[in-house]
Design an enzyme around this catalytic site. Sequence first.
Site: not given
Length: 359
Positions: A136-138, A162, A166
Amino acid sequence: MRTYLVTGGAGFIGSNFIHYLFGKYGDSIRVINVDKLTYAGNLENLRDVSGRENYTFIRADICDADAIGEIFRDNDISRVVHFAAESHVDRSIRDPGVFVRTNVLGTLVMLNAARAAWERPDGSYPEDHRFLHVSTDEVYGSLSEPDTYFYETTKYDPHSPYSASKASSDFMVKAYMDTYGFPANITNCSNNYGPYQFPEKLIPLMINNALNGRKLPVYGDGLNVRDWLYVEDHCKGIDLVMEKGTLGETYNIGGHNERQNIVIVKTIISTLRDMLPDSDPRKANVTEDLITYVADRKGHDRRYAIAPDKIRKEVGWYPETTFEDGIRKTIGWYFANPEWMEHVTSGAYQTYYKEMYSE
Ligand code: NAD
Ligand code: TYD
């Protein structure tokens, strides 16, 4: 025949990806879908492929090293596409532990099993074997300056449990590539939307609530920005990276489609009003009066935005679906599949496995 092992294939993006694979490669490939079927796993997403001879579903936990090892021993797998994860930020704020277990330890189990099956005594790997880790870009954190973007070189700065889990899994994949020459790629994608998305995420939650005349809860001031990508474009990006990407590289996937949350919510309302016939009794309730500002998410990242220059240049990827088309397709899909939403909200989808596999 090339065999794909897809983890988390009963979830939102995984099930779209399995449809994408069969749409593109038909009977020339085999797909094994390994999924634990948590609350987010729904085999109804795969009803139309479940009868195919070249599709197999195996219910297993990616943290179970014995079960995953056995799947690699029993099958000649040359492609792993690793989606399985706990994926919802709000849940990670309530219960971080399960995110570390599945996202970090589960990824480690997948890496160990693939390495054990693939690595030759001299430390090399068969030419066409690849592990794609879907991320993810998060992991890059939050952008505060306008006109700044996440590049593959942007420093990791995760804030939620989260995104921290990741980021940890991404680092473990990088460590396997650097230490063992493990043949992998990582893709970091922006927010997805489209068919089969569980209604805990912004877009399906708003569609479902609006159709039922329920309040539309907007966190904080509603001005947080996400970069939305139609799920099929994400699937195309993953496939292209596996086919044309350089092993060991990371690719960001996103289509320069930044929108504030409140704009998304208002677009959903106006599109629903446009698509619902006047004779539909739900139409009268679908108005901006449903919007309710609620307490902000803890540690809420302000803005995400991907720079997709590398994936465009190196593998020729570009998004095909504009947001205007994508949101209409998505709403059209939820209109056409009311029983899917009904089963998800009532919990009935969880009995489908029992019926299908007589457990
Ligand atoms: P999802 O929550 O819809 O699906 C996750 C799937 O993984 C479910 O089918 C679930 O049953 C399965 N799963 C969970 N724990 C498992 C375990 N221990 N063993 C086996 N299976 C397990 O998630 P999604 O939105 O489809 O996201 C898929 C992947 O893409 C995730 O890795 C996520 O981090 C990443 N991603 C998602 C988005 C997005 O916008 N949704 C954006 C970028 C990246
Ligand atoms: P979400 O779909 O949970 O994705 P992520 O947090 O991974 O980006 O949320 C998207 C944005 O919408 C995020 O800024 C939080 C916000 N949001 C709301 O305002 N209300 C809601 O009910 C939900 C679920 C999200």
